[in-house]
Design a protein around this motif. Structure first.
Motif, short mmCIF file in Angstrom:
data_model
loop_
_atom_site.label_atom_id
_atom_site.label_comp_id
_atom_site.label_asym_id
_atom_site.label_seq_id
_atom_site.Cartn_x
_atom_site.Cartn_y
_atom_site.Cartn_z
N THR A 261 -0.03 4.52 1.46
CA THR A 261 -0.41 5.74 0.77
C THR A 261 -0.29 5.53 -0.73
O THR A 261 0.08 4.44 -1.19
CB THR A 261 0.51 6.90 1.18
N SER A 262 -0.59 6.56 -1.50
CA SER A 262 -0.41 6.48 -2.95
C SER A 262 1.06 6.38 -3.31
O SER A 262 1.41 6.09 -4.46
CB SER A 262 -1.02 7.71 -3.62
N LEU A 263 1.94 6.61 -2.33
CA LEU A 263 3.39 6.53 -2.54
C LEU A 263 3.97 5.20 -2.04
O LEU A 263 5.17 5.05 -1.95
CB LEU A 263 4.09 7.69 -1.81
N THR A 264 3.08 4.26 -1.72
CA THR A 264 3.51 2.95 -1.22
C THR A 264 3.44 1.92 -2.33
O THR A 264 2.37 1.68 -2.89
CB THR A 264 2.60 2.50 -0.06
N THR A 265 4.56 1.29 -2.65
CA THR A 265 4.57 0.25 -3.68
C THR A 265 4.21 -1.10 -3.04
O THR A 265 4.12 -1.22 -1.81
CB THR A 265 5.96 0.13 -4.33
N GLU A 266 4.02 -2.11 -3.86
CA GLU A 266 3.64 -3.43 -3.35
C GLU A 266 4.70 -4.01 -2.42
O GLU A 266 4.39 -4.72 -1.48
CB GLU A 266 3.40 -4.39 -4.53
N GLU A 267 5.96 -3.67 -2.69
CA GLU A 267 7.04 -4.24 -1.91
C GLU A 267 7.37 -3.43 -0.65
O GLU A 267 8.08 -3.91 0.24
CB GLU A 267 8.32 -4.34 -2.75
N THR A 268 6.84 -2.21 -0.58
CA THR A 268 7.26 -1.29 0.49
C THR A 268 6.93 -1.82 1.87
O THR A 268 7.77 -1.78 2.79
CB THR A 268 6.61 0.09 0.30
N ILE A 269 5.70 -2.30 2.06
CA ILE A 269 5.27 -2.76 3.38
C ILE A 269 6.14 -3.90 3.88
O ILE A 269 6.61 -3.89 5.02
CB ILE A 269 3.79 -3.19 3.36
N GLU A 270 6.37 -4.89 3.03
CA GLU A 270 7.18 -6.04 3.44
C GLU A 270 8.62 -5.62 3.71
O GLU A 270 9.26 -6.14 4.64
CB GLU A 270 7.13 -7.13 2.37
N GLU A 271 9.13 -4.68 2.93
CA GLU A 271 10.49 -4.20 3.17
C GLU A 271 10.59 -3.50 4.52
O GLU A 271 11.54 -3.73 5.29
CB GLU A 271 10.90 -3.23 2.06
#
Length: 368
Positions: free
Chosen positions: A151-161
């Motif tokens: 989403t627009s609230l997802t940073t580049e690192e969020t998915i991997e975390e």
């Protein structure tokens, strides 16, 4: 971060199984759990699914580094609104487990738009006919697709975390746009459930005048309508939060039925042959026949005679091996042999089963 506090809101089958998976790879994490049912909360504590539990959703939220909303869609959206009014940890990661994604993502982006909160939509595509914390299974998601919708609230690192936090689920993580997720699942999940329910409604009415309908309903009819036994309570939310896509699939299907009806009326032998041949080709080319399929099961098929204790003999050989499903694929006629289909979660168990059955019996074992 070596230690995290994970808050799982909803200790049903999905939420409890997610918690067990997190614990498997991250035993140092603290798992907090919410559920209205006292029975599920007690089971969660007794089985080590959660370290602490509550029936007050807001009480644990400010303590969490990760919040997983494993509740029905409408309640997920209501909880998102409630979380937006709480004082949460900075950069808390919030995700869900809903079967539709666009409405949930839209609610999160609106409610969290001015807050230091990260949100990822999620849809673990696995389940069981069982329910509740009592049915929790650490292997429930093994090899199954676990959909992530940024989403627009997802940073580049969020998915991997998030993948790292959920690594113990042994799932196959796939990232896709929320709207596209809903379009795809309308075709391969939501609409098929409408069809299955409609077939059962039709057959039920037909059986009132043709009573043998209930006795002859096996084989293909059974396979097509199995999912009509799924939990009825969730389907209103699923269909109404994916309304346009499902309605589009219904209209498309009406046209296809009209087309084949015309072929039958016109006694179009070649057209009917092409209709079924094309369908067969498409199915053979789909991921259903590969290990990327949504169920991601590893099957063996065993030719077995109609003799007493055959299935018990095979199950005894597989004692200690985790089975996903077992079924007999029979025809609507008396036959010498049937096909016993056994599903496993991984290739290792599949290969072991083939080996021991071939070693200790004379039955032919096939893998497709």
């Amino acid at each position: 971060m070596d230690h995290k506090v994970i808050y799982v809101a909803g200790l049903g089958l999905i939420g409890s199984s997610v918690a067990l998976g997190i614990k498997r790879d991250h035993p140092d994490y603290t798992i907090l759990g919410y559920n209205r049912s006292e029975k599920s909360r007690q089971i969660a504590l007794e089985r080590g699914i959660a370290d602490e539990v509550t029936d007050d959703f807001t009480s644990f939220a400010p303590l969490a580094d990760v919040i997983i909303l494993a509740v029905p869609i409408k309640q997920t959206i209501a909880f998102i609104e409630e979380l937006s009014r709480l004082s949460l940890k900075k950069n808390v990661l919030i995700t869900d487990a809903g079967s539709t994604k666009f409405e949930i993502v839209k609610a999160a982006e609106h409610n969290f738009r001015h807050q230091p909160i990260r949100f990822v939509g999620s849809h673990p595509m696995a389940g069981s006919h069982k329910s509740g914390a009592i049915a929790a299974d650490v292997n429930l998601f093994e090899n199954a697709y676990y959909i992530l919708t940024p989403t627009s609230l997802t940073t580049e690192e969020t998915i991997e975390e998030l993948k790292g936090d959920l690594s113990g689920l042994r799932a196959r993580f796939i990232t896709i746009d929320a709207a596209e997720h809903d379009r795809v699942t309308s075709q391969i999940s939501h609409f098929p459930h409408v069809i299955a329910a409609s077939l059962m409604e039709q057959a039920g009415e037909y059986a009132k005048e043709h009573e043998m309908t209930n006795h002859f309903a096996a084989g293909g009819f059974r396979d097509m309508t199995r999912i009509a036994e799924s939990e009825a309570g969730m389907w209103a939310s699923i269909l109404l939060t994916n309304k346009e896509s499902v309605l589009d699939r219904i209209e498309d299907f009406k046209q296809r039925l009209d087309s084949v009806a015309d072929k039958i009326k016109n006694q179009d032998v070649d057209g009917i042959w092409q209709y079924f041949s094309h369908a067969k080709t498409i199915r053979q080319e789909m991921e259903i026949h590969k290990r990327g399929g949504l169920d991601s099961f590893y099957d063996i098929f065993i030719n077995i005679p109609d003799e007493e204790d055959v299935i018990l003999t095979i199950l005894e050989l597989l004692r200690g091996t985790s089975l996903v499903n077992l079924r007999i694929n029979e025809k609507n006629r008396d036959d010498i042999h049937g096909i016993l289909q056994i599903s496993f979660k991984n290739a290792k168990d599949q290969a072991h089963a083939q080996k021991v059955i071939e070693r200790h019996t004379h039955y032919k074992v096939m893998i497709q």
